[in-house]
Design a protein around this motif. Sequence first.
Motif, PDB file in Angstrom:
ATOM      1  N   PHE A 208       0.726  -0.856  -0.076  1.00  0.00           N
ATOM      2  CA  PHE A 208       0.033   0.139  -0.014  1.00  0.00           C
ATOM      3  C   PHE A 208       0.744   1.275  -0.075  1.00  0.00           C
ATOM      4  CE2 PHE A 208      -2.006   3.374   2.143  1.00  0.00           C
ATOM      5  CZ  PHE A 208      -3.134   3.493   1.535  1.00  0.00           C
ATOM      6  N   VAL A 209       1.888   1.074   0.774  1.00  0.00           N
ATOM      7  CA  VAL A 209       2.868   2.541   0.941  1.00  0.00           C
ATOM      8  C   VAL A 209       3.549   2.559  -0.471  1.00  0.00           C
ATOM      9  CG1 VAL A 209       4.736   3.504   2.211  1.00  0.00           C
ATOM     10  CG2 VAL A 209       2.814   2.430   3.526  1.00  0.00           C
ATOM     11  N   LEU A 210       3.881   1.479  -0.981  1.00  0.00           N
ATOM     12  CA  LEU A 210       4.633   1.672  -2.337  1.00  0.00           C
ATOM     13  C   LEU A 210       3.646   2.090  -3.314  1.00  0.00           C
ATOM     14  CD1 LEU A 210       6.674  -1.636  -2.102  1.00  0.00           C
ATOM     15  CD2 LEU A 210       7.795   0.903  -1.970  1.00  0.00           C
ATOM     16  N   ASP A 211       2.552   1.865  -3.329  1.00  0.00           N
ATOM     17  CA  ASP A 211       1.565   2.115  -4.413  1.00  0.00           C
ATOM     18  C   ASP A 211       1.236   3.558  -4.115  1.00  0.00           C
ATOM     19  OD1 ASP A 211      -0.677   2.064  -6.222  1.00  0.00           O
ATOM     20  OD2 ASP A 211      -1.816   2.006  -4.881  1.00  0.00           O
ATOM     21  N   LEU A 212       1.025   4.071  -2.952  1.00  0.00           N
ATOM     22  CA  LEU A 212       0.843   5.429  -2.468  1.00  0.00           C
ATOM     23  C   LEU A 212       1.920   6.279  -3.145  1.00  0.00           C
ATOM     24  CD1 LEU A 212      -0.757   7.726  -1.010  1.00  0.00           C
ATOM     25  CD2 LEU A 212       0.873   7.230   1.116  1.00  0.00           C
ATOM     26  N   THR A 213       3.261   5.828  -2.849  1.00  0.00           N
ATOM     27  CA  THR A 213       4.170   6.889  -3.264  1.00  0.00           C
ATOM     28  C   THR A 213       4.438   6.547  -4.792  1.00  0.00           C
ATOM     29  OG1 THR A 213       5.747   5.138  -2.806  1.00  0.00           O
ATOM     30  CG2 THR A 213       5.693   6.754  -0.979  1.00  0.00           C
ATOM     31  N   ALA A 214       4.251   5.686  -5.553  1.00  0.00           N
ATOM     32  CA  ALA A 214       4.324   5.533  -6.770  1.00  0.00           C
ATOM     33  C   ALA A 214       3.168   6.536  -7.649  1.00  0.00           C
ATOM     34  CB  ALA A 214       3.780   4.205  -7.445  1.00  0.00           C
ATOM     35  N   ARG A 215       1.693   6.509  -6.981  1.00  0.00           N
ATOM     36  CA  ARG A 215       0.955   7.413  -7.199  1.00  0.00           C
ATOM     37  C   ARG A 215       1.478   8.858  -7.101  1.00  0.00           C
ATOM     38  NH1 ARG A 215      -5.045   4.725  -6.200  1.00  0.00           N
ATOM     39  NH2 ARG A 215      -4.443   2.668  -6.360  1.00  0.00           N
ATOM     40  N   ALA A 216       2.121   9.297  -5.954  1.00  0.00           N
ATOM     41  CA  ALA A 216       2.320  10.588  -5.806  1.00  0.00           C
ATOM     42  C   ALA A 216       3.616  10.971  -6.839  1.00  0.00           C
ATOM     43  CB  ALA A 216       2.841  10.756  -4.397  1.00  0.00           C
ATOM     44  N   ILE A 220       3.368  14.033  -9.318  1.00  0.00           N
ATOM     45  CA  ILE A 220       4.121  15.043  -9.518  1.00  0.00           C
ATOM     46  C   ILE A 220       4.773  15.289 -10.960  1.00  0.00           C
ATOM     47  CG2 ILE A 220       6.763  15.665  -8.884  1.00  0.00           C
ATOM     48  CD1 ILE A 220       6.255  14.142  -6.226  1.00  0.00           C
ATOM     49  N   GLU A 221       5.034  14.069 -11.652  1.00  0.00           N
ATOM     50  CA  GLU A 221       4.953  14.125 -13.269  1.00  0.00           C
ATOM     51  C   GLU A 221       4.430  14.863 -13.945  1.00  0.00           C
ATOM     52  OE1 GLU A 221       6.179  10.376 -13.884  1.00  0.00           O
ATOM     53  OE2 GLU A 221       8.244  10.231 -12.914  1.00  0.00           O
ATOM     54  N   ARG A 222       2.952  14.854 -13.615  1.00  0.00           N
ATOM     55  CA  ARG A 222       1.916  15.310 -14.301  1.00  0.00           C
ATOM     56  C   ARG A 222       1.741  16.772 -14.164  1.00  0.00           C
ATOM     57  NH1 ARG A 222      -0.702  10.481 -13.056  1.00  0.00           N
ATOM     58  NH2 ARG A 222      -2.023  11.515 -11.263  1.00  0.00           N
ATOM     59  N   GLY A 223       2.401  17.301 -12.650  1.00  0.00           N
ATOM     60  CA  GLY A 223       2.031  18.565 -12.328  1.00  0.00           C
ATOM     61  C   GLY A 223       0.701  18.652 -11.627  1.00  0.00           C
ATOM     62  N   THR A 224       0.123  17.598 -11.028  1.00  0.00           N
ATOM     63  CA  THR A 224      -1.157  17.565 -10.421  1.00  0.00           C
ATOM     64  C   THR A 224      -0.963  16.921  -8.840  1.00  0.00           C
ATOM     65  OG1 THR A 224      -1.603  15.284 -11.235  1.00  0.00           O
ATOM     66  CG2 THR A 224      -2.097  17.208 -12.595  1.00  0.00           C
ATOM     67  N   PHE A 225       0.117  17.232  -8.212  1.00  0.00           N
ATOM     68  CA  PHE A 225       0.319  16.757  -6.994  1.00  0.00           C
ATOM     69  C   PHE A 225      -0.537  17.086  -5.942  1.00  0.00           C
ATOM     70  CE2 PHE A 225       2.360  16.748  -2.698  1.00  0.00           C
ATOM     71  CZ  PHE A 225       2.104  15.408  -2.404  1.00  0.00           C
ATOM     72  N   THR A 226      -0.948  18.618  -6.096  1.00  0.00           N
ATOM     73  CA  THR A 226      -1.438  19.177  -4.959  1.00  0.00           C
ATOM     74  C   THR A 226      -2.902  18.727  -4.885  1.00  0.00           C
ATOM     75  OG1 THR A 226      -0.397  21.249  -5.357  1.00  0.00           O
ATOM     76  CG2 THR A 226      -2.569  21.542  -4.373  1.00  0.00           C
TER      77      THR A 226
END
Length: 244
Positions: A208-216, A220-226
């Motif tokens: 779960f944590v690895l998936d969370l950080t992968a999505r984050a 970030i790469e898409r510029g939509t982290f906020t």
Amino acid sequence: AQIQARLGSDVAMCLDICPPAGVSTAELEQAVRRTTLWARRQRASARSEGQLVFGITQGADHPELRRRSIQEITALDFDGYALGGLSVGESRPRMLETVAWAAPLLPAGKPRYFMGIGDPEGILTSIERGIDLFDCVLPTRTARTGSALTWSGRLNLRNARFTRDPDPLEEDCGCPACVRFSRAYIRHLVTQEEILGLRLLSLHNLWFVLDLTARARAAIERGTFTAFRRDALARLAHVPEEEP
């Protein structure tokens, strides 16, 4: 340094002194001074081939000492830098406030590592403040209490409502626990104190944590982290379950 070189770890961490929250300024200053001395010794020591070495900054939430530590450690030109001496008993708002002003003081072109935070909300907030790496016992410690991390919050598998629940811990999760076993079966393992139950929950929580950080990272790469962080925190918000 020699032990880490022999182990051949991907990243070697400098030895440091990490005082608990609430120590005197004198004790904090001594920790900063000695941490820098040890970092200088490790910087001059041999490392295994391909091994990275990270320096650790100390100073707790003391502005002057934290800035001094960052200045001294970054001057040694390590491969990455850690914020140590936080998440050791200070209030959470104070901790995150310190990360907000301290993280930008670390070199932007090298990894920034927050030592000791691992809950989903804390990870996302720290990423927002400029942190790249994390470590924490929380995923496996949570598993040892019989709980699973999910996008709907934590599930306490000891609760009776999971006794006949045929669903996986998390829909669409690809971890070994969710692919093969139901909540009911994992609850049975946990309540019967079968070690397999804790292992399955540990695998799931780490996944779960690895998936969370992968999505984050993808956000970030898409510029939509906020927007991602806002939506993720809304999904993760929950009322803690009552103990059975």
